[in-house]
Design an enzyme around this catalytic site. Sequence first.
Site, PDB file in Angstrom:
ATOM      1  N   CYS A 198     -51.785 -27.922 -11.797  1.00  9.14           N
ATOM      2  CA  CYS A 198     -50.829 -27.218 -12.657  1.00  9.14           C
ATOM      3  C   CYS A 198     -51.376 -27.384 -14.077  1.00  9.14           C
ATOM      4  O   CYS A 198     -52.565 -27.164 -14.297  1.00  9.14           O
ATOM      5  CB  CYS A 198     -49.409 -27.737 -12.469  1.00  9.14           C
ATOM      6  SG  CYS A 198     -49.218 -29.529 -12.529  1.00  9.14           S
ATOM      7  N   ALA A 199     -50.563 -27.753 -15.036  1.00  9.36           N
ATOM      8  CA  ALA A 199     -51.071 -27.959 -16.386  1.00  9.36           C
ATOM      9  C   ALA A 199     -51.705 -29.339 -16.542  1.00  9.36           C
ATOM     10  O   ALA A 199     -52.844 -29.473 -16.983  1.00  9.36           O
ATOM     11  CB  ALA A 199     -49.953 -27.775 -17.418  1.00  9.36           C
TER      12      ALA A 199
END
Length: 254
Positions: A198-199
């Site tokens: 994800c981030a």
Amino acid sequence: MSCRGSLGGILQRDEDFCLRNPTVIRVSPPYLSTLQLGCKEDAGRVLASCNWEEEQGQGVAASLRMAEEDAVLSTDPECSRAPPAETPTVKELEELLNTGRPSCNHVDEVWPNLFLGDLVTAHNRFGLWKMGFSHILNAAHGMVFCKGSHGFYGPTIEYYGVPAYDLPDFDLSPYFYPAAEFIHKALSIQGAKILVHCAVGISRSSTLVLAYLMIYHHLPLIEAIEAVKKHRWIFPNRGFQKQLRNLDMQLRQH
């Protein structure tokens, strides 16, 4: 790599929540690229707290530990010991998630050929090729700071995107089974490697990896968390924890 200070609880909020005030964090070699996160406050607490200096011998020791743990998994991949009697409460989950030493690695192998990582890793196409990744599951698909797509990676990597927000009220559970199936099919291919990201690689992506371990390897939630935390510090937000608890209760009924 090591990380100083506790990161417990800071990722209870959305990794994307502060995108109204974007900032770019420069990452030291060997990752000569940039990581764009939500806001300076959150990005600083996640990345600036990391000690990016190389520690001699630590990489070798980590590799040896990983080899030993993989050997255990190969003989008992589903951790067949008796499961906990009941699904843990959210408080118990948070206490477990807050244990251990936070990891600030860009990517970690948390299960044989299954890696958890961040955008720095996901955006480095040469690095992905060098590490031999064949599949990518992006739990931040479509976010303004995320480049991941079929077109970005081309035909050499199989891509699956989950357009999730790291907010406690975002329902990630409809993606549990499709994402788990994608991971399972990838790992069923000889020599395949999959990156789930994800981030920051701590909340959304870790939730999907935990769901996979629960669905396909029949691990109770507590054991799934413990298996991943041996290799990477994770902290799904409170809403995702509740959704994983529901999955745990559902799976116990079958």
